[in-house]
Design an enzyme around this catalytic site. Structure first.
Site, PDB file in Angstrom:
ATOM      1  N   TYR A   7     -13.664   4.134  12.325  1.00 12.03           N
ATOM      2  CA  TYR A   7     -12.559   4.625  11.478  1.00 12.03           C
ATOM      3  C   TYR A   7     -12.478   6.148  11.552  1.00 12.03           C
ATOM      4  O   TYR A   7     -11.415   6.728  11.799  1.00 12.03           O
ATOM      5  CB  TYR A   7     -12.759   4.183  10.029  1.00 12.03           C
ATOM      6  CG  TYR A   7     -11.629   4.621   9.110  1.00 12.03           C
ATOM      7  CD1 TYR A   7     -10.386   3.998   9.160  1.00 12.03           C
ATOM      8  CD2 TYR A   7     -11.803   5.651   8.186  1.00 12.03           C
ATOM      9  CE1 TYR A   7      -9.338   4.405   8.318  1.00 12.03           C
ATOM     10  CE2 TYR A   7     -10.771   6.056   7.343  1.00 12.03           C
ATOM     11  CZ  TYR A   7      -9.548   5.427   7.409  1.00 12.03           C
ATOM     12  OH  TYR A   7      -8.507   5.823   6.591  1.00 12.03           O
TER      13      TYR A   7
ATOM     14  N   GLY B 243       0.806  -1.225   0.000  1.00 13.60           N
ATOM     15  CA  GLY B 243       0.000   0.000   0.000  1.00 13.60           C
ATOM     16  C   GLY B 243       0.838   1.275   0.000  1.00 13.60           C
ATOM     17  O   GLY B 243       1.977   1.315  -0.481  1.00 13.60           O
TER      18      GLY B 243
HETATM   19  N1  LIG Z   1      -5.953   4.540   0.618  1.00 12.75           N
HETATM   20  C1  LIG Z   1      -6.645   5.613   0.951  1.00 12.75           C
HETATM   21  O1  LIG Z   1      -7.500   6.110   0.192  1.00 12.75           O
HETATM   22  C2  LIG Z   1      -6.421   6.264   2.270  1.00 12.75           C
HETATM   23  C3  LIG Z   1      -7.141   7.426   2.560  1.00 12.75           C
HETATM   24  C4  LIG Z   1      -6.961   8.044   3.777  1.00 12.75           C
HETATM   25  C5  LIG Z   1      -6.072   7.522   4.687  1.00 12.75           C
HETATM   26  N2  LIG Z   1      -5.382   6.389   4.394  1.00 12.75           N
HETATM   27  C6  LIG Z   1      -4.473   5.861   5.408  1.00 12.75           C
HETATM   28  O2  LIG Z   1      -3.248   5.511   4.823  1.00 12.75           O
HETATM   29  C7  LIG Z   1      -2.626   4.487   5.605  1.00 12.75           C
HETATM   30  C8  LIG Z   1      -2.159   3.369   4.694  1.00 12.75           C
HETATM   31  O3  LIG Z   1      -3.310   2.779   4.117  1.00 12.75           O
HETATM   32  P1  LIG Z   1      -3.292   2.075   2.675  1.00 12.75           P
HETATM   33  O4  LIG Z   1      -4.259   2.796   1.847  1.00 12.75           O
HETATM   34  O5  LIG Z   1      -1.911   1.888   2.205  1.00 12.75           O
HETATM   35  O6  LIG Z   1      -3.965   0.672   3.044  1.00 12.75           O
HETATM   36  P2  LIG Z   1      -3.456  -0.830   2.833  1.00 12.75           P
HETATM   37  O7  LIG Z   1      -2.990  -1.031   1.447  1.00 12.75           O
HETATM   38  O8  LIG Z   1      -4.576  -1.677   3.354  1.00 12.75           O
HETATM   39  O9  LIG Z   1      -2.201  -0.916   3.816  1.00 12.75           O
HETATM   40  C9  LIG Z   1      -2.371  -0.886   5.189  1.00 12.75           C
HETATM   41  C10 LIG Z   1      -1.055  -1.261   5.822  1.00 12.75           C
HETATM   42  O10 LIG Z   1      -1.205  -1.219   7.248  1.00 12.75           O
HETATM   43  C11 LIG Z   1      -0.661  -2.418   7.781  1.00 12.75           C
HETATM   44  N3  LIG Z   1      -1.263  -2.785   9.046  1.00 12.75           N
HETATM   45  C12 LIG Z   1      -2.563  -3.009   9.321  1.00 12.75           C
HETATM   46  N4  LIG Z   1      -2.685  -3.368  10.617  1.00 12.75           N
HETATM   47  C13 LIG Z   1      -1.442  -3.366  11.144  1.00 12.75           C
HETATM   48  C14 LIG Z   1      -0.922  -3.643  12.428  1.00 12.75           C
HETATM   49  N5  LIG Z   1      -1.712  -4.015  13.442  1.00 12.75           N
HETATM   50  N6  LIG Z   1       0.411  -3.542  12.639  1.00 12.75           N
HETATM   51  C15 LIG Z   1       1.231  -3.167  11.622  1.00 12.75           C
HETATM   52  N7  LIG Z   1       0.802  -2.902  10.372  1.00 12.75           N
HETATM   53  C16 LIG Z   1      -0.528  -3.001  10.149  1.00 12.75           C
HETATM   54  C17 LIG Z   1      -0.930  -3.477   6.717  1.00 12.75           C
HETATM   55  O11 LIG Z   1      -0.075  -4.557   6.952  1.00 12.75           O
HETATM   56  P3  LIG Z   1      -0.478  -6.099   6.627  1.00 12.75           P
HETATM   57  O12 LIG Z   1       0.092  -6.365   5.256  1.00 12.75           O
HETATM   58  O13 LIG Z   1       0.194  -6.868   7.723  1.00 12.75           O
HETATM   59  O14 LIG Z   1      -1.983  -6.193   6.680  1.00 12.75           O
HETATM   60  C18 LIG Z   1      -0.610  -2.683   5.466  1.00 12.75           C
HETATM   61  O15 LIG Z   1       0.773  -2.678   5.210  1.00 12.75           O
HETATM   62  C19 LIG Z   1      -3.669   4.058   6.632  1.00 12.75           C
HETATM   63  O16 LIG Z   1      -3.400   4.698   7.860  1.00 12.75           O
HETATM   64  C20 LIG Z   1      -4.956   4.586   6.051  1.00 12.75           C
HETATM   65  O17 LIG Z   1      -5.950   4.827   7.026  1.00 12.75           O
HETATM   66  C21 LIG Z   1      -5.531   5.753   3.201  1.00 12.75           C
END
Ligand SMILES: NC(=O)c1ccc[n+]([C@@H]2O[C@H](COP(=O)([O-])OP(=O)(O)OC[C@H]3O[C@@H](n4cnc5c(N)ncnc54)[C@H](OP(=O)(O)O)[C@@H]3O)[C@@H](O)[C@H]2O)c1
Length: 295
Positions: free
Chosen positions: A164, A25
């Site tokens: 969330y 991600g």
């Molecule tokens: N994508 C968007 O549109 C968006 C928008 C606003 C904010 N965000 C924020 O951006 C950040 C990254 O999200 P993303 O979009 O890249 O989502 P993603 O692709 O689902 O990646 C989430 C990451 O967090 C890790 N994770 C989840 N639970 C964890 C834990 N308990 N300990 C350590 N790592 C953990 C996952 O690891 P695993 O591989 O082990 O599951 C994964 O590497 C998040 O904080 C999200 O809320 C994203």
């Protein structure tokens, strides 16, 4: 106006960055770009093998260490094992709209992953941090409501998306209070917020309301979403700056300093939230804990 991209990243040789949840991600893209610019990047991840594979072919200096931010013992172990300076801590790991679940510590998994665990990690690592802490939040924080009497969803009916939104508002308030404490003790360390807008990652995989897919036409490529995090981690921004895409609603575009929602600027609430969270992680009474209340 010039659009900020990874081409604008400064030279980062000699700098150390920790980024949580960076095995895939936005975290992985952020790690990749920071390492490409010369930083030593430490990935704190649940699945060490998977993350090592993900960075194996990438140019730059990576280190992968075990970290489950929803497991307070894992957070403490990661922080205990840290020695030396840490220029930038990026709290990126997150989950969205997952079903109700308690962690091994008995805490709400979504709230702990997005907010409570990073709160503890930040405080435990803070004395090592030389430049800044970046908190990855979401524009959805503007919809969040903080219930100080039930921060951890024990008495209310759990709703995944509300949890969330609340967790991301808690992150925004955490940044506000952290910056206040840092400034009060004369620290040059900054607390900075990054909002990726909406980026196509695995984040919405569990989401029943499926907000990301419903608004697919509004979404960013993941590379674009990571720009806000990269900007917040490297540009000379003021303390508690909120960096997000410059397009309408802060959902798409190139990074710019924007304004967090009104609730995210409530200083009294931020102070009470800090105390309540410290209670929750059992840190009260530890004089060395993080950034103490000034005066
Ligand atoms: N994508 C968007 O549109 C968006 C928008 C606003 C904010 N965000 C924020 O951006 C950040 C990254 O999200 P993303 O979009 O890249 O989502 P993603 O692709 O689902 O990646 C989430 C990451 O967090 C890790 N994770 C989840 N639970 C964890 C834990 N308990 N300990 C350590 N790592 C953990 C996952 O690891 P695993 O591989 O082990 O599951 C994964 O590497 C998040 O904080 C999200 O809320 C994203």
């Amino acid at each position: 106006m010039t659009k900020w991209t990874t081409e604008n990243l400064p030279e980062l040789a000699g700098r150390t960055v920790v980024i949580t949840g960076a095995g895939r991600g936005l975290g992985l893209i952020t790690a990749r770009e920071l390492a490409r610019a010369g930083a030593r990047v430490v990935l704190g991840v649940r699945d060490v093998g998977k993350a090592r594979t993900a960075v194996a072919e990438l140019p730059g200096a990576f280190e992968v260490r075990p970290l489950d931010v929803a497991d307070l013992a894992s957070v403490r172990a990661f922080a205990d094992s840290w020695s030396g300076d840490l220029d930038v801590l990026i709290n990126n790991a997150g989950v969205m709209d997952i079903p109700a679940e308690r962690t091994g510590d008995g805490l709400d998994r979504q709230t702990t992953t997005n907010y409570t665990g990073p709160f503890l990690l930040t405080n435990l690592l803070l004395d090592h941090v030389t430049d800044r802490v970046v908190h990855v939040t979401s524009q959805l924080h503007t919809q969040g409501k903080i219930d100080l009497a039930d921060l951890d969803w024990r008495t209310r009916r759990y709703r995944g998306m509300a949890a969330y939104q609340a967790s991301k508002l808690a992150v925004v308030l955490f940044s506000l209070e952290l910056q206040r404490r840092l400034t009060a003790r004369g620290s040059r360390v900054r607390s900075v917020l990054a909002s990726p807008g909406i980026a196509r990652t695995g984040l919405a995989a569990h989401s029943r309301s499926n907000v990301v897919n419903r608004f697919k036409f509004l979404t960013n490529a993941p590379e674009q979403g990571a720009l806000s995090v990269l900007y917040a981690a490297t540009e000379d921004v003021p303390g508690n700056a909120y960096v997000g895409p410059d397009g309408p609603g802060g959902l798409r575009g190139y990074p710019a300093i924007r304004r967090q929602g009104k609730a995210g600027l409530d200083e009294a609430l931020a102070g009470r939230l800090w105390d309540r969270t410290a209670d929750l992680v059992g840190a009260v009474g530890q004089p060395e804990f993080g950034c103490p209340q000034p005066g």
